[in-house]
Motif scaffolding. Structure first.
Motif, PDB file in Angstrom:
ATOM      1  N   MET A 253       4.824 -16.512   6.473  1.00 24.70           N
ATOM      2  CA  MET A 253       5.812 -17.737   6.716  1.00 24.70           C
ATOM      3  C   MET A 253       5.780 -19.073   6.104  1.00 24.70           C
ATOM      4  N   GLN A 254       5.934 -18.832   4.912  1.00 22.19           N
ATOM      5  CA  GLN A 254       5.907 -19.861   4.042  1.00 22.19           C
ATOM      6  C   GLN A 254       7.313 -20.121   3.144  1.00 22.19           C
ATOM      7  N   THR A 255       8.455 -19.250   3.425  1.00 19.19           N
ATOM      8  CA  THR A 255       9.633 -19.780   2.646  1.00 19.19           C
ATOM      9  C   THR A 255      10.702 -19.917   3.831  1.00 19.19           C
ATOM     10  N   ARG A 256      11.652 -20.347   3.517  1.00 19.94           N
ATOM     11  CA  ARG A 256      12.943 -20.633   4.617  1.00 19.94           C
ATOM     12  C   ARG A 256      13.261 -19.334   5.111  1.00 19.94           C
ATOM     13  N   GLU A 257      13.522 -18.328   3.987  1.00 19.70           N
ATOM     14  CA  GLU A 257      14.039 -17.199   4.444  1.00 19.70           C
ATOM     15  C   GLU A 257      13.024 -16.282   5.559  1.00 19.70           C
TER      16      GLU A 257
ATOM     17  N   ARG B 138      14.184 -15.580   9.457  1.00 22.47           N
ATOM     18  CA  ARG B 138      14.049 -14.300   9.875  1.00 22.47           C
ATOM     19  C   ARG B 138      13.032 -14.124  11.017  1.00 22.47           C
ATOM     20  N   VAL B 139      11.876 -14.597  10.949  1.00 21.13           N
ATOM     21  CA  VAL B 139      10.954 -14.316  12.023  1.00 21.13           C
ATOM     22  C   VAL B 139      11.297 -15.139  13.293  1.00 21.13           C
ATOM     23  N   ALA B 140      12.059 -16.153  13.229  1.00 22.82           N
ATOM     24  CA  ALA B 140      12.629 -16.828  14.374  1.00 22.82           C
ATOM     25  C   ALA B 140      13.770 -15.990  15.013  1.00 22.82           C
ATOM     26  N   ALA B 141      14.482 -15.667  14.248  1.00 22.94           N
ATOM     27  CA  ALA B 141      15.756 -14.657  14.874  1.00 22.94           C
ATOM     28  C   ALA B 141      15.112 -13.417  15.477  1.00 22.94           C
ATOM     29  N   GLU B 142      14.124 -12.879  14.939  1.00 19.31           N
ATOM     30  CA  GLU B 142      13.653 -11.454  15.553  1.00 19.31           C
ATOM     31  C   GLU B 142      12.911 -12.004  16.707  1.00 19.31           C
TER      32      GLU B 142
END
Length: 370
Positions: A78-82, A86-90
């Protein structure tokens, strides 16, 4: 109602979640895919099913310190913007699928800077992810609102900086502040500067307290730091003497001054039953202090803590409590309304969710199952 509530029935109930860690709720397949995309080679397993089993086994140690070690792998991807988007959306999608209508999800921005992101870029990526996830859930007919809590690590020295960040973004989705990490040896009073700043700014904050450490941690969080809620708070039972199966009316319950204060002031307790058993804060679900605290009418809320590590969801936490304590719809509604009352939202918005979604939703379920 003559039958015990089922997990499927509980999933349909409109629920509220106050204590959920973003880096503790990743899908195992997402971890594997993000590790491949970012070049992280430290995973203990490359198969999603095997990886999920590893997390559950590693977390089920009875030690908070060992439990916390599992986050090294989730934070690493969880170190990149992408990846953060993704993690927050899921996360938002998964919570909505579990019937949650309002959630506060916490994370520590300072743990996501290794690839060069700034603190502000981390916060903005997570906020964007939650917006994406909420929109996807809405497209599937599920309504959810997600607020974020910015967490400072209690063993680090960036709490004032993170508190200022929480205030800077409080009008665009950040609803509060938190400190987390191992309690022993890291008292909340080390972060008084941050808490005094937050109070001057009329900002909300909760503190992890009374999980792996006892009453002194709770006392400091409330009386020195001014916490609005207690993250876990399960050890408040150390200030309560009760015979097994006793209730207040029987005269066999005696509470100390701190326990009385917590109940009298309606201090919300963010309890996480499965996680508490895993970390050794409770012996079992059936012996979890939540049963006694609910009978004594403390402001108890039910939460997941870390859905990946505990292999759980909020509906599953409720189902375990139903099995252990015989709770019915009225009990689950009581926990849910407690949580919504305790959310870091303006009063009118909390009331709108209680009267517009939560109470009507439970009334419909009670009518359908009577």
């Amino acid at each position: 109602m003559s039958h015990q509530l089922t997990l499927d029935q509980i999933r349909r109930a409109p629920k509220v979640l106050l204590h959920d860690h973003l880096d503790g709720g990743l899908r195992p397949e997402t971890i594997v895919e993000l590790a491949a995309a970012t070049g992280y080679t430290g995973l203990p397993a490359d198969d999603p099913e095997a990886l999920g089993a590893w997390f559950a086994e590693a977390a089920d140690s009875g030690s908070l310190e060992r439990y916390l070690e599992t986050f090294g792998h989730t934070v690493a991807v969880m170190q990149t913007r992408e990846s953060l988007v993704r993690v927050a959306a899921e996360c938002a999608e998964d919570l909505a699928a579990d019937g949650i209508v309002y959630a506060e999800v916490r994370y520590a921005p300072e743990q996501h800077l290794e690839a060069g992101l700034s603190l502000e870029e981390v916060v903005e990526a997570v906020l964007e992810g939650f917006r994406v996830g909420q929109d996807r859930a809405a497209a599937q007919g599920r309504s959810i609102r997600v607020g974020t809590l910015l967490t400072a690590m209690r063993h680090a020295a960036r709490s004032r900086e993170i508190a200022e960040l929480a205030v800077r973004y409080r009008d665009v989705g950040v609803v509060g502040f938190d400190i987390a990490g191992a309690e022993a040896g890291h008292p909340p009073t080390r972060h008084l500067d941050a808490f005094e700043y937050l109070r001057r700014e009329n900002a909300h904050f909760t503190i992890h307290a009374g999980e792996a450490f006892g009453l002194p941690s709770i006392w400091e969080a409330l009386q020195w730091c001014g916490a609005g809620r207690l993250g876990h708070g399960v050890r408040i039972v150390d200030d309560i003497e009760a015979a097994r199966g006793a209730d207040e009316a029987s005269g066999t319950v005696r509470m100390g001054r701190l326990a009385n204060y917590v109940r009298d002031k309606r201090v919300p307790l963010e309890m996480c039953p499965s996680s508490n058993v895993q970390t050794g804060a409770a012996v079992s679900i059936a012996e979890h202090p939540i049963g006694l605290l609910r009978r004594l009418r403390f402001r108890v809320t039910v939460n997941t803590d870390n859905r990946l590590q505990s292999g759980t969801a909020l509906s599953e936490e409720f189902a375990k409590l139903v099995e252990a304590f015989g709770y019915d719809w009225d009990d689950l509604q009581w926990f849910t309304v407690n949580a919504m009352k305790s959310a870091f939202l303006p009063f009118d918005e909390r009331l709108a969710l209680i009267n517009g979604q939560i109470k009507p939703g439970f009334a419909q379920l009670k009518w359908a199952t009577d």
